[in-house]
Structure formats: structure tokens, C-alpha cells
Motif scaffolding. Sequence first.
Motif, mmCIF file in Angstrom:
data_model
loop_
_atom_site.group_PDB
_atom_site.id
_atom_site.type_symbol
_atom_site.label_atom_id
_atom_site.label_comp_id
_atom_site.label_asym_id
_atom_site.label_seq_id
_atom_site.Cartn_x
_atom_site.Cartn_y
_atom_site.Cartn_z
ATOM 1 N N VAL A 1 0.623 -0.752 -0.563
ATOM 2 C CA VAL A 1 -0.073 -0.071 0.012
ATOM 3 C C VAL A 1 1.034 1.304 -0.112
ATOM 4 N N SER A 2 1.695 1.369 0.524
ATOM 5 C CA SER A 2 2.991 2.487 0.931
ATOM 6 C C SER A 2 3.076 2.465 -0.318
ATOM 7 N N SER A 3 4.151 1.594 -1.235
ATOM 8 C CA SER A 3 4.966 1.875 -2.441
ATOM 9 C C SER A 3 3.135 1.955 -3.348
ATOM 10 N N ASP A 4 2.401 1.426 -3.411
ATOM 11 C CA ASP A 4 1.856 1.826 -5.380
ATOM 12 C C ASP A 4 0.708 3.098 -4.187
ATOM 13 N N PHE A 5 0.592 3.811 -3.140
ATOM 14 C CA PHE A 5 0.123 5.070 -2.848
ATOM 15 C C PHE A 5 1.159 6.040 -3.526
ATOM 16 N N GLU A 6 2.415 5.840 -3.986
ATOM 17 C CA GLU A 6 3.222 6.665 -4.189
ATOM 18 C C GLU A 6 3.693 6.587 -5.627
ATOM 19 N N SER A 7 3.184 5.314 -6.873
ATOM 20 C CA SER A 7 3.101 4.937 -7.727
ATOM 21 C C SER A 7 2.171 5.045 -8.663
ATOM 22 N N LEU A 8 0.853 5.857 -8.499
ATOM 23 C CA LEU A 8 0.109 5.955 -8.659
ATOM 24 C C LEU A 8 -0.948 5.003 -8.760
ATOM 25 N N LYS A 9 -0.663 3.398 -8.025
ATOM 26 C CA LYS A 9 -1.310 2.196 -8.781
ATOM 27 C C LYS A 9 -2.198 2.203 -6.700
ATOM 28 N N TYR A 10 -3.430 3.328 -6.999
ATOM 29 C CA TYR A 10 -4.048 3.107 -5.808
ATOM 30 C C TYR A 10 -5.082 2.035 -6.207
ATOM 31 N N ASN A 11 -5.425 1.752 -7.296
ATOM 32 C CA ASN A 11 -6.485 -0.114 -7.330
ATOM 33 C C ASN A 11 -5.842 -1.080 -6.792
ATOM 34 N N THR A 12 -4.842 -1.183 -7.034
ATOM 35 C CA THR A 12 -3.564 -2.694 -6.723
ATOM 36 C C THR A 12 -3.670 -2.164 -4.959
ATOM 37 N N ALA A 13 -3.549 -1.127 -3.974
ATOM 38 C CA ALA A 13 -3.683 -0.228 -3.553
ATOM 39 C C ALA A 13 -4.522 -0.624 -2.155
ATOM 40 N N ILE A 14 -5.648 -0.805 -3.379
ATOM 41 C CA ILE A 14 -7.310 -0.821 -2.581
ATOM 42 C C ILE A 14 -7.505 -2.718 -2.359
ATOM 43 N N ALA A 15 -6.614 -3.025 -3.730
ATOM 44 C CA ALA A 15 -6.924 -4.801 -4.034
ATOM 45 C C ALA A 15 -5.845 -5.531 -2.944
ATOM 46 N N ALA A 16 -5.300 -4.696 -1.997
ATOM 47 C CA ALA A 16 -4.104 -5.469 -1.482
ATOM 48 C C ALA A 16 -4.902 -5.276 -0.186
ATOM 49 N N MET A 17 -5.506 -4.482 0.290
ATOM 50 C CA MET A 17 -5.969 -4.393 1.779
ATOM 51 C C MET A 17 -8.136 -5.052 1.982
ATOM 52 N N MET A 18 -8.200 -5.420 0.437
ATOM 53 C CA MET A 18 -9.129 -6.355 0.086
ATOM 54 C C MET A 18 -8.934 -6.987 0.929
ATOM 55 N N ALA A 19 -7.600 -7.584 0.317
ATOM 56 C CA ALA A 19 -6.806 -9.562 0.238
ATOM 57 C C ALA A 19 -6.974 -10.159 1.399
ATOM 58 N N LEU A 20 -6.584 -8.650 2.327
ATOM 59 C CA LEU A 20 -6.135 -8.532 3.980
ATOM 60 C C LEU A 20 -7.603 -8.810 4.888
ATOM 61 N N ILE A 21 -8.526 -8.506 3.916
ATOM 62 C CA ILE A 21 -10.134 -8.061 4.880
ATOM 63 C C ILE A 21 -10.508 -9.600 4.429
ATOM 64 N N ASN A 22 -9.946 -10.608 3.172
ATOM 65 C CA ASN A 22 -10.739 -11.469 3.184
ATOM 66 C C ASN A 22 -9.636 -12.909 4.363
ATOM 67 N N ASP A 23 -9.028 -12.291 4.362
ATOM 68 C CA ASP A 23 -7.773 -13.398 5.509
ATOM 69 C C ASP A 23 -8.520 -12.827 6.502
ATOM 70 N N PHE A 24 -8.684 -12.088 7.415
ATOM 71 C CA PHE A 24 -8.995 -11.751 8.797
ATOM 72 C C PHE A 24 -10.994 -12.039 8.852
ATOM 73 N N TYR A 25 -11.618 -11.870 7.828
ATOM 74 C CA TYR A 25 -13.599 -12.918 7.489
ATOM 75 C C TYR A 25 -12.323 -14.350 7.399
ATOM 76 N N LYS A 26 -11.206 -15.358 7.245
ATOM 77 C CA LYS A 26 -11.520 -16.459 6.765
ATOM 78 C C LYS A 26 -11.213 -16.857 8.655
ATOM 79 N N LYS A 27 -10.533 -16.218 9.196
ATOM 80 C CA LYS A 27 -9.902 -16.649 10.731
ATOM 81 C C LYS A 27 -11.016 -16.072 11.918
#
Length: 801
Positions: free
Chosen positions: A664-690
Motif C-alpha cells: 500500500v505504501s509503495s502503490d500510493f506513491e506510484s499512482l497504483k491506487y487500484n492495486t493498493a485497495i486490492a491488497a487491503m481487500m485481500a487482507l480483509i478476506n484473511d481476517f474473515y477466514k479467521k
Amino acid sequence: MSEVYNHKVVEKKWQEVWDNEKAFAATDDYSKPKYYALVEFPYPSGQGLHVGHPRPYTALDIVARKRRMQGYNVLYPMGWDAFGLPTENYAIKNKIHPKIVTKNNVKRFKEQLHSLGYSFDWDREINTTDPNYYKWTQWIFLKLFKAGLAYKTEMPINWCTSCKVGLANEEVVNGVCERCGSEVVRKVKSQWMLKITEYAEKLIEGLDTVDYIEKVKVSQKNWIGKSEGAEVDFLIMGKEDKLRVYTTRPDTLFGATYMVVSPEHPIIDKYKEELTNWNAIEEYREMAARKSDFERAELAKEKTGVVIEGLSAINPVNGKEIPIWISDYVLMTYGTGAIMAVPAHDERDWEFAKKFNLPIIEVVAGGDVQNEAFTNVATGILVNSDILNGLEVSEAKKKMIAYLEEKGIGEKKVNYKLRDWVFSRQRYWGEPIPIVKCDKCGYVPLDESELPLELPEVDSYMPTDNGESPIAAMTDWVNTTCPCCGNAAKRETDTMPQWAGSSWYFLRYTDPHNNDALASKEALKYWLPIDWYNGGMEHTTLHLLYSRFWHKFLYDNNIVPTSEPYQKRTSHGMILGENGEKMSKSRGNVVNPDDIVREYGADTLRAYEMFIGAFDLSASWSEDGVKGCRRFLDRVWKLQDMVTDEEEYSRDMETKMHQTIKKVSSDFESLKYNTAIAAMMALINDFYKKNQVTKGEFKTLITLLNPVAPHMTEELWDVLGLEGRIYQASWPEYEEAKTVESTIEIAIQINGKTKATIMIDKDEEKVSVLAKAKDAIADKITGTVVKEIYVPGRIVNIVQK
């Protein structure tokens, strides 16, 4: 169980808190590291924001919020580019003063921006129509005038026969006025000009020192259009006059078989009485006057022209008499207004020659002109060229230039396509030009102490029949005395173009309330250059050139401390309608951001516009996509019900947490906002699995998400009882070593066919791995094991008989 996320309550609550706490005000503490993030200030139209506006504003808001969390003193300002034609046209149509129109439009825009939760420093808000602002626009103009870079001259303009006003090229569509549809003709008017051409080379050189995306640099260089060649004199047969041309290919002079001059070239009127086809020439000139420069220069259009009967020229290198034509593809505003035509090696000249049956002589070997296939040869061997025969093009150029200079018929020349900037408009709603015209002293600048020269109040701002500004009728304002001699004089009634205020606005943000200077030396030294400037791709040519020109001029005069205003420049793609077409009322595909904020919330709109696709590419709007982003935020909201008391990351999530922070830190700096949000979505999926998330993990997640969805994350921070505000929190940090997976998955095969998988420590010994593998498939080993193969980090293959 937490309640459903109520965006209407939460967003209003935190917007009020931020306002009261002045949460995003840049400080005057110049000891802190600074970060200046800038977006193009909008033109406040009556339609209000459209969904294209939030895309760049949200992108830089993300960067600004992240930088504050990293300890920077951040300047993220907003203002209004409020002078200009659209407001004046609206005022004329609806009989409302432009000042009132502007005030209402600004109020509407500001309310909309505020509803989206942007972290603008509203204490630094500027408006180009504010006399306290345009005082300094006028001050810069006076500096340019005194330096000889502002002057007045006769210039052809696009003239609307109905509106009775001059139009910019972009306001002319297919030869008619964009606003009223009436015929547009060319008309000569006295215009104020800025000598941007004096800075052509500096504008090119400066591009090597900045971080602009490549296509922006290319557009700048193409517009400036630097080329190297020679100016050559062609004598007019039987006259003392000569026609001077500029050519990048002096090596092809022996192939010049005719000349072409612009329909406006003064040589035509000078010899009017000797031209035997004057009527045809005059008719053609009238036709050309109905076209804009852009239409005339278009390469794909059919070539037209008229030979000038009564004048001919002499090719200076072979003495041959050649005809002179007029054609609208030659512009008086570019080069010398005359060209030599070498049809064998120039596509436009070739098409013209073929149409009018003019000679075509090959002078660079390689082109099969007999088969009508011209060749624009940049390399090759000269032929049919006397002293140049047998030379390669590069050597032939040098020899020809030396020959021209030796004979006194030409000289080496660096040329630029860039033209001086037409700086005056015959309109009301613009900055008054602080100049008076005196019959004795000429054009005289106002004393700086008299600034701002304010716009007079007028009863009518309708265009005049003679093309003068409506201000010209305000005799009490116009009539004045000369600052030099005290005699009667008249004020300039043209106003500045909309480009004026936008060419330096970024400087005023650094010190917007200064009455003694456009900004203090200390503020300018601290904040400049702008660290990141984002705007539309359509503004990366003219706006960037004009503002860089003003900035470089101010730098040369020791007013600003940097030679370039913007260290980094990026651009965003458009948001299209759901049908993939540009949004417009006529297509019925316009989306009002107010509707999205009302139904789904500002954070949803912000998240969606960042998730819609690659930031620099256009993307089509999708209502389903908006709903998907709202579901994503609802999932984040409901995570609060799974939060445990642990302040640390759980062992099985530690790697994932550090990976997400890094991503997320890297993607915010390189205009890759969509993939930064996708990474947070993936993290949330892991929380829900647990079905659980530690307090430390949740705190990190909402901090990473805060720049995208500031309202909801601020509320969650408060719900968790965390100290202070989330906007005051520190940005999460990651450890590189902990971003690497400590365990890996290994496939277990029997005779080459996968039967199971196991998880192992990535550095586990071979013996241990083989033992685990055999245990995992013990029930599947039915024969004698003859071989055990381990490919580290990938597979174990057990071979049995």
C-alpha cells in the motif's frame, strides 16, 4: 453486533470536527520537512462538480494525508480559476453580473468539495477574480512589460461575425463559433503579446531537471518545436524585394521547384497592381480567412492554392525561375510566412505539386519519384545537386550552409515552432491590463502603487459591434492622465486571458494573505518547488508552458528561488459514461457526484474512483462498481465485531501485515491506487477466514485505508478508543525481513502425479522434508520406494515400483 455504517451521520460529524480543529492547515513552522501537493484549481461552472473532478483530487489527497502521517508539514491547497469566457457568456445570456455568477458557482463547488472530505487547507483559498489576488497578476505583467517581454502588435484573430468577439482556436469548430454556430472569419486586431519565444530554449532545457511522465515532456518539446536549419533568400524576379524562407533541409535547395507564401503575406498587397489574377487571389484569401490556424495546418486536408501571376522567384543556388503560389497551409504566424517547396522529398509539397502539375526533381537518392512515391529522405546521397552531388545528407547540409553564408544569401538558423503568446481579450470578465496609452509617450505602465487596477462596474457587458471590450464604453474609467507627462491618456480596455491567473496561482498559496508581495521570500524558499502536481493531460502543454515561462522569468528576476515550479507532474485518465463515451448532457450519461455521496457516501465515491482502473488511463463508470466499493467498506466496518484485545500482530498474520503495509505504501506513491485497495481487500478476506482480527492489525488496516476513506476510518479509530485522531497518527512501517514468507507449500508426487501438499519452513532440511512428505502420503505408497527426489521449495517426487 455493530450497527450498519451510517455514512450520512459519520461524514457530517467528522467534516465538522476537521473544520473546527483546522486539521489540515499547513503551518508556518519552516523547521519541519515540507511537502507541497498540488491539483489544478477548477473553473467554477454553474453545473458544479462532475465525477471526473474527484479522481485527481482524491489521488493527491491520499498522498497529502499519508505525508502528514509521515511527519511532513503538508501544503494541499485549493482555489478558483474564475475569470473567463464561460462565466461572461452565462452572464450575458441570463443578465446576471459575472461577479454574482462567480460567487454562486464558487459557493456550490466549495460545498461539493467539502462534502467529499478533502484535506485542503481552506485558510489558503484563492480566487483569481479577487482584486487582492489579481493585483499581483498585474504586477507580474508590469515586470514583463518593463523587461520588453510584453508588447502590442497587429495580429489576425478568429472573429465571430455574430458574437462580435475574438475567439481562441479551441472555440472554433469546423469554421463556426462553438457558442452560437455563426461563421468565424480572420480579422486583424491590435493585441497584447508575451514574448514566450525568448524562453524557448530554457523551457526545453528545464525538462531535463524535472520528474515528468515521458508523454508530458514530449508534448512540451513538440509544441516548442525546436529545429536546426538555415534561412535562405529567394530574389523576386525583376524586383529588389526577396522572400526569406526557413528550411531544415538546406541540402535539398536544388530540388526547390516552386515557392508558397501565406495568403496574408505583405508581398501580395505590395504588388497588387501588377498581379494579373488579382480577383482569384482575393477570393482565395477571403476563403482562407474563414479557417482557423489549426484547420489550415491540418496535414490530411486537400491542398488548395492559387498561383501568383505577375511575380516569380529565383532559386538562389541554380538561378532558375520558379513560380510563387499562395496556399492556406502556409501560416504567417510560423517561420517567415513563405516556404520553398521540394516536392520530391516532402509529402505536403508532393501532394500540392501533383495536384497542380508542378515539377518534381529528386535530389536525394532513394526515392522512386517516377512511381509517384515521394521519399522524405533523412539519410542518403545527394544527386542532381551540383556542388553537393555524392555527399551524404549530414555533410551536404553543412556544405550548403557554408555556401549560403559565403555568398550572403542565407545563414544557419535555429527555429522554434513556438509562437509568442496572444495575451489580450476584447472582453469584460478578465484582469484589467495596467497600461495607459498616451499620444506623446505611447504605452505607459501604471505605477505599482496604483495596483490593483480594478474592473469598473458596468451596466452592460455585451460584446460591442466594433469588437472592442465592453469596458471601452466606460469613458469615466477609460479617460485618465499619463503617468509620465500628465497629459490626457486612455486606459487599456483589453483584459487578460484566463491563462493569466493560472500561470502563477501556485505561488500565492504559499503566502496568500501577503499585502506587500505576491509571497514572502521565506515562504517561497520553504515551499518551492512543488513536490507533486497532478492535472488533466489536456493541460500538460499550454498551461504547463505558460506557467513555467512565468516562473522562469520570475526566477531570472530573483523573485522565486527555483528555476522550475513543479518537480513532479502526473496526469490522470478521464472517467467516461457507462456506455464508454465521454460524459455529456447530450448523451445522457452524466453522473452527479452529489447523488453518489447521498446514496453511498463520500468514502465510497473516493474508494471507487481510485479502484476503477489504472489512474493514468480512462475508465468507464459502473454503478455496480460503486456498489462493490460500498460492500468493501461495509466489510471493514463490521470487522470491529471481530477485534480482540491483542495489541500485536498474530503470528500467522505477521508476514501478511508487513507485506500489505509495503504494498500500500509503495502503490500510493506510484499512482497504483487500484492495486493498493486490492491488497487491503485481500487482507480483509484473511481476517474473515479467521473470524478475528487483533486490535493491532485492525489499527494498521484502518490507518492504511484512512487516506482513501477518511470519514469511516476516523469513526472506527474513535470507536476503538484509540488516542487522538487518526489523521494525527503515524503511518505504519514494515520490516523488509518480515515481508518474506517463512513457510512455503510443497507438492508431493508419486511417480510424477501430485497426491498432496504440505507446508514447511522455507529453510527446512531435506531429510525433514522427505520425512513429512512420506507421512503425508503414507496410505498412498503401495509399492517399493526406489527413489526420493526433492526439488527445493517446489516438489517432492517419490518413485515406486
